[in-house]
Design a protein around this motif. Structure first.
Motif, mmCIF file in Angstrom:
data_model
loop_
_atom_site.group_PDB
_atom_site.id
_atom_site.type_symbol
_atom_site.label_atom_id
_atom_site.label_comp_id
_atom_site.label_asym_id
_atom_site.label_seq_id
_atom_site.Cartn_x
_atom_site.Cartn_y
_atom_site.Cartn_z
ATOM 1 N N LEU A 51 39.820 50.637 71.273
ATOM 2 C CA LEU A 51 38.724 51.168 70.462
ATOM 3 C C LEU A 51 38.090 52.367 71.160
ATOM 4 O O LEU A 51 38.018 52.426 72.387
ATOM 5 C CB LEU A 51 37.652 50.096 70.237
ATOM 6 N N ILE A 52 37.645 53.325 70.372
ATOM 7 C CA ILE A 52 36.921 54.473 70.911
ATOM 8 C C ILE A 52 35.518 54.505 70.307
ATOM 9 O O ILE A 52 35.280 53.969 69.228
ATOM 10 C CB ILE A 52 37.643 55.808 70.603
ATOM 11 N N HIS A 53 34.599 55.127 71.038
ATOM 12 C CA HIS A 53 33.237 55.278 70.536
ATOM 13 C C HIS A 53 33.148 56.576 69.730
ATOM 14 O O HIS A 53 33.398 57.664 70.240
ATOM 15 C CB HIS A 53 32.241 55.318 71.696
ATOM 16 N N LYS A 54 32.826 56.450 68.468
ATOM 17 C CA LYS A 54 32.699 57.614 67.599
ATOM 18 C C LYS A 54 31.633 57.344 66.548
ATOM 19 O O LYS A 54 31.638 56.281 65.922
ATOM 20 C CB LYS A 54 34.042 57.930 66.934
ATOM 21 N N ASP A 55 30.723 58.314 66.402
ATOM 22 C CA ASP A 55 29.629 58.182 65.434
ATOM 23 C C ASP A 55 28.831 56.904 65.686
ATOM 24 O O ASP A 55 28.476 56.162 64.751
ATOM 25 C CB ASP A 55 30.160 58.192 63.996
ATOM 26 N N ASN A 56 28.587 56.633 66.998
ATOM 27 C CA ASN A 56 27.798 55.459 67.420
ATOM 28 C C ASN A 56 28.440 54.134 67.021
ATOM 29 O O ASN A 56 27.756 53.116 66.882
ATOM 30 C CB ASN A 56 26.372 55.538 66.857
ATOM 31 N N GLN A 57 29.749 54.153 66.802
ATOM 32 C CA GLN A 57 30.478 52.934 66.447
ATOM 33 C C GLN A 57 31.771 52.844 67.247
ATOM 34 O O GLN A 57 32.299 53.849 67.727
ATOM 35 C CB GLN A 57 30.812 52.919 64.943
ATOM 36 N N LYS A 58 32.276 51.608 67.387
ATOM 37 C CA LYS A 58 33.579 51.399 67.997
ATOM 38 C C LYS A 58 34.627 51.372 66.893
ATOM 39 O O LYS A 58 34.531 50.589 65.954
ATOM 40 C CB LYS A 58 33.604 50.089 68.780
ATOM 41 N N LYS A 59 35.615 52.267 67.014
ATOM 42 C CA LYS A 59 36.622 52.383 65.971
ATOM 43 C C LYS A 59 38.024 52.404 66.576
ATOM 44 O O LYS A 59 38.217 52.823 67.712
ATOM 45 C CB LYS A 59 36.408 53.671 65.165
ATOM 46 N N LYS A 60 38.984 51.951 65.798
ATOM 47 C CA LYS A 60 40.369 52.075 66.201
ATOM 48 C C LYS A 60 40.831 53.522 66.016
ATOM 49 O O LYS A 60 40.331 54.243 65.162
ATOM 50 C CB LYS A 60 41.256 51.139 65.374
#
Length: 267
Positions: A167-176
């Motif tokens: 997972l990466i942190h993007k737009d204050n969220q953890k996303k695949k």
């Protein structure tokens, strides 16, 4: 007496020759101090390669560098500037010292990398569609002496398997990571003596792409790079990406010492 005078004169001549050779070997004619600048909350020092074309076949990086103030205090490297090969210009950044810094000294060694086919440091691999995926593409003659090196193109299937839980942190969220968004994925393993640099021959730049991701696995020394090369790139365009490779070796690198004194820091 004449014999003694001859020996003394020969010693003087040899001493002068030795001084001349040392001056030639350690001259600063190829590296210039470009600038020292105060940028926000750090000091940035910039150096340039002199009298060489600014292209991908004339690269420089620091092997070592130490910067000090006028009292000899060593500045602390803030690690914000990656020490990798660049085309003709390299920078290093330091934390701001407590006392105002008006002048700076810098000494160290720059590595000048000139890749070529003749010294076995430049390789043409072909287009993406013609290159096998998920295998080591480094020439067997190089691997025979340096078995730990690796360069390969990573297939979409392999990326999804290897990083399925990442997972990466993007737009204050953890996303695949959506690997379909990337045009090229490569895997690299290098060592202290051999930098491995992928090149897209249609792009005359080492830092190609945008919105790129770099993932490192220190335990195995593997680095994965995900490149976004063009907005809306088609599969046909991806298949026809030409790939070249630079592999640093002793024959292709010249080490250039430098020692610059009392350069003004621009505010």
């Amino acid at each position: 007496m004449c014999h003694l005078k001859f020996l003394k004169n020969m010693k003087k001549i040899l001493l002068l020759v030795g001084i001349t050779l040392c001056t030639s070997l350690y001259s600063q004619q190829k590296i210039n101090f470009d600038r020292a600048s105060l940028v926000y909350d750090f000091i940035e020092l910039s150096f340039k390669l002199d009298d060489k074309p600014i292209d991908k076949f004339h690269l420089i990086k620091f092997e070592s560098i130490e910067a000090t103030d006028k009292k000899g205090n060593i500045l602390i490297d803030n690690q914000d500037a990656e020490n990798s090969y660049k085309r003709g210009n390299i920078v290093v950044r330091y934390d701001l010292p407590k006392d105002p810094l008006k002048n700076v000294n810098a000494k160290g060694v720059v590595k000048y990398f000139k890749p070529s086919k003749e010294n076995h440091s430049y390789f043409t691999l072909g287009k993406v569609k013609d290159v096998n995926k998920d295998v080591n593409l480094i020439d067997k003659s190089i691997l025979a002496k340096n078995s730990g090196l690796y360069f390969g193109l990573v297939s979409l299937e392999s990326a999804n398997t290897t990083f399925k839980d990442f997972l990466i942190h993007k737009d204050n969220q953890k996303k695949k990571i959506d690997f379909n968004n990337y045009d090229l994925i490569v895997a690299i393993k290098r060592d202290k003596e051999h930098e491995v640099i992928p090149i897209i021959s249609t792009i005359d730049d080492l830092d190609f792409g945008y919105d790129n991701i770099t993932l490192e696995y220190p335990k195995i020394g593997m680095i994965y790079k995900f490149y976004k090369l063009k907005n809306g790139m088609t599969q046909e365009e991806r298949n026809n990406i030409p790939i070249e490779l630079f592999i640093e070796n002793g024959e292709s690198v010249q080490k250039i010492p430098f020692d610059f004194k009392n350069f003004q820091v621009k505010q």
